[in-house]
Design an enzyme around this catalytic site. Sequence first.
Site, mmCIF file in Angstrom:
data_model
loop_
_atom_site.group_PDB
_atom_site.id
_atom_site.type_symbol
_atom_site.label_atom_id
_atom_site.label_comp_id
_atom_site.label_asym_id
_atom_site.label_seq_id
_atom_site.Cartn_x
_atom_site.Cartn_y
_atom_site.Cartn_z
ATOM 1 N N HIS A 90 0.653 -10.401 -25.899
ATOM 2 C CA HIS A 90 -0.371 -11.242 -25.279
ATOM 3 C C HIS A 90 -1.521 -11.392 -26.277
ATOM 4 O O HIS A 90 -2.359 -10.503 -26.409
ATOM 5 C CB HIS A 90 -0.830 -10.550 -23.983
ATOM 6 C CG HIS A 90 -1.863 -11.287 -23.203
ATOM 7 N ND1 HIS A 90 -1.555 -11.977 -22.046
ATOM 8 C CD2 HIS A 90 -3.189 -11.439 -23.371
ATOM 9 C CE1 HIS A 90 -2.660 -12.518 -21.546
ATOM 10 N NE2 HIS A 90 -3.668 -12.207 -22.345
ATOM 11 N N ARG A 121 -4.026 -18.195 -14.531
ATOM 12 C CA ARG A 121 -4.735 -16.940 -14.254
ATOM 13 C C ARG A 121 -5.681 -16.561 -15.410
ATOM 14 O O ARG A 121 -6.899 -16.693 -15.309
ATOM 15 C CB ARG A 121 -3.731 -15.804 -13.967
ATOM 16 C CG ARG A 121 -4.357 -14.589 -13.270
ATOM 17 C CD ARG A 121 -5.035 -13.593 -14.182
ATOM 18 N NE ARG A 121 -4.129 -13.062 -15.208
ATOM 19 C CZ ARG A 121 -4.543 -12.338 -16.224
ATOM 20 N NH1 ARG A 121 -5.836 -12.042 -16.367
ATOM 21 N NH2 ARG A 121 -3.685 -11.914 -17.141
ATOM 22 N N ASP A 122 -5.137 -16.161 -16.533
ATOM 23 C CA ASP A 122 -6.005 -15.697 -17.623
ATOM 24 C C ASP A 122 -6.826 -16.855 -18.191
ATOM 25 O O ASP A 122 -7.964 -16.657 -18.635
ATOM 26 C CB ASP A 122 -5.153 -15.064 -18.732
ATOM 27 C CG ASP A 122 -5.963 -14.126 -19.634
ATOM 28 O OD1 ASP A 122 -7.050 -13.693 -19.219
ATOM 29 O OD2 ASP A 122 -5.503 -13.831 -20.743
ATOM 30 N N HIS A 159 -4.821 -13.346 -28.029
ATOM 31 C CA HIS A 159 -5.935 -14.294 -27.922
ATOM 32 C C HIS A 159 -6.253 -14.773 -29.329
ATOM 33 O O HIS A 159 -6.106 -14.025 -30.304
ATOM 34 C CB HIS A 159 -7.152 -13.637 -27.263
ATOM 35 C CG HIS A 159 -6.995 -13.498 -25.779
ATOM 36 N ND1 HIS A 159 -7.777 -14.158 -24.873
ATOM 37 C CD2 HIS A 159 -6.106 -12.792 -25.039
ATOM 38 C CE1 HIS A 159 -7.407 -13.857 -23.638
ATOM 39 N NE2 HIS A 159 -6.389 -13.020 -23.709
ATOM 40 N N CYS A 187 -14.047 -18.181 -24.374
ATOM 41 C CA CYS A 187 -15.316 -17.722 -23.833
ATOM 42 C C CYS A 187 -15.907 -18.853 -23.005
ATOM 43 O O CYS A 187 -16.030 -19.979 -23.479
ATOM 44 C CB CYS A 187 -16.264 -17.367 -24.963
ATOM 45 S SG CYS A 187 -17.948 -17.133 -24.379
#
Lengths: 309, 309
Positions: A219, A26-27, A221, A252
Site C-alpha cells: 500500500h 475509502r482511503d 502513497h 493531503c
Amino acid sequence: MGRALPMTVREEGLPERVTIYEVGPRDGLQNEKAIVPLEVKAAFVERLVAAGLPIVEATSFVHPRWVPQLADAAELVAGLDLDGAIPLPVLVPNERGLDRAIEAGCRHIAVFASATETFAAKNLNTTLEDQFAMFEPVVRRALDQGIDVRAYVSMCFGDPWEGAVPIEQVVAVGTRLLGLGASQLSLGDTIGVGTVGHVGALVEAFGAAGVGVDRLAMHFHDTYGQALANAHAALRQGITTFDASAGGLGGCPYAESATGNLATEDLIWMLDGLGIEHGVDLDAVVATSIWMAEQLGRPSPSAVVRALT
Amino acid sequence: MGRALPMTVREEGLPERVTIYEVGPRDGLQNEKAIVPLEVKAAFVERLVAAGLPIVEATSFVHPRWVPQLADAAELVAGLDLDGAIPLPVLVPNERGLDRAIEAGCRHIAVFASATETFAAKNLNTTLEDQFAMFEPVVRRALDQGIDVRAYVSMCFGDPWEGAVPIEQVVAVGTRLLGLGASQLSLGDTIGVGTVGHVGALVEAFGAAGVGVDRLAMHFHDTYGQALANAHAALRQGITTFDASAGGLGGCPYAESATGNLATEDLIWMLDGLGIEHGVDLDAVVATSIWMAEQLGRPSPSAVVRALT
C-alpha cells in the site's frame, strides 16, 4: 489514431497476474477535504466495480467525529451489493465499528494497525503492544461470523514522529496480526518515504519470518513520488496484490492536487507495459477519475488521468 | 525534528554513484508557457551549480522562432562560467546553432536526433536517414574545436504518430550518432509512454550492439507517471547517467502543473534511499525549485518539492 499505449515488453521473473485492491472510496475520500454526497460515493463504487476492479474498499466505520467524510458509511453500504462477486470491504477500527459493519451486512472488513508506538498513540489511542488486545475481539468475532479480515499495517517505511521504522518491528506487528486471524496484511507506506531497496528488504524479511507473498499486499502513497517505483520493486519480490486509488485520490486535503495513494491508472499503465494481467478497463477507470475530479473540484493527481484528459 | 528522510536500504547490483544531468534550464524552460527573464535563468543555472549538480544544460541555440522561451541563449551563456569545473552544455540544432554556440564560447553541445520518421519530419524537417547528414558537419566541426558532443535520441519508447517504436530502430539511430563522434547518447522517452521492461530491453539491445552503459544516459518524462520506476529499471541495468529537471519542469505548457521531465528531487530521494552517491544537496535543489515555481506562477510537479514546501 487512438490514445497512447505503452509497448508491451515483459520482464523475467514477475508475476503473470496481479490483483488491484481499489481503496479510492475509502482511503481516497477520507483524505479529501470535500465531503462527497452519498449518491456520488455510491456511483463511484459502482463505476469502479463496472471498470473491472476485483475488490473495492467501500468506506470506513470509523466514528464520524474523526472522519466526517465517511459518516454515511451505513447508508452507503445499504445500497451496495455486499453479496455479489466483487468483495466490498469496509474499514473497522474497533468493536463498535464491527457491530455497525455486521449490522450493515458486510462480508469483508479491514482493521488498521500501527507499526510504531507514536502512531498507535496518536491514531489508535493505544500502544504498540495494546493494539493487539484491541483487535483480538474484532478479528475473532468477525471470523466467527464468516467475515474475512484484512489487516493494514501503517507507517511500515517511516513515521513522521519517529523517523525510520526498524524492519523487524514491522514484521513483528504483521505476524501478530496474522496470528489473530487476518487473511492478508497490507503493508502501508503511510507517509510515502519508502524507496525501492527498502521495499525489497521488507518483503524479504517477512519471507524469512515465514510470511509468503501470498499473504501480503503493498500500500504505497506517492508523497515523495516513489509509489510506482516501489510497486515495481514489490512485483520483483513476487507481490501480487497492490492497493491503489482511482485518480490517485487521497492527497493531503489542504494542498491542491497533492499526491495521495498510488494512482490505479499509473499502476495499470506499468502493468500493461509489462504484459501483466489485471482485468481492469483502464479507459473506464480514467473516465471515472475525470468525473470524480469534477465532483471534487480539483484535478486528479494521477499522471495517466491528466495525460488522457 | 528535521524533514522526512528515506531510510537507506541498498539493493544489490546497483551502481555506487550516478551522475544527474540537469536539464531544467533547457528542456524544462523550453516547455514552459512563461518566458522567464534572462536574470532569472542565469540565477537558476547558478543555483543548480551551487546545489552540486555536476552538469547543467543551460539553454538551446534553436532558432527563436521555434523556441521563443530560449531566445536569449547567447546573452545567458555570456554571463556563465563556461570554462569552470561544471560543464554547461547547450543544445545545438544545426550548423547555424553551432556557429552561435562556438561564438559564445561553449565547450559542450548536444544535438537532438529522432528515432522515428514522423518526428524527424515534424521536428527536424528532415528524414530519419537524412538527419545523419545534417548532424555530421555539426559533430565534426564541434570535435575539431575540442567541443564535447552529446546526442539525444528522442521518441525512443513511442511516438505520438507512429505508436510503438521498434527497439532495433532506436539502436540503429543511436549507434550511427555515436559513429559520428558523439560521446554519449541520451535515450529519451519524449512522450513518457515507456515502462520498466521496455527500458531494460532497450539498454540490453544497445549492449548487444556493443554500446555499453558508460555511453548511455536515460532521459525520462513523467507524462504517464513512469519516469522514476523507469529510472530504477535503468539503474538495475547499470546506467549511471540520468537526465532530470529541477522541480520536474517541462510539462505541457498549457496544463497547470502537468508532469514534465523526471524531477531531480524525486530521483534524489530514490538514490538517497538506495545509498547511491550523487553529490547533490537535495534541500538546495528543493529551495531552487520552490523559487522557480514562484517565478513561473505555478506549483512544481515534483512530489518531493510539494511535500517539502
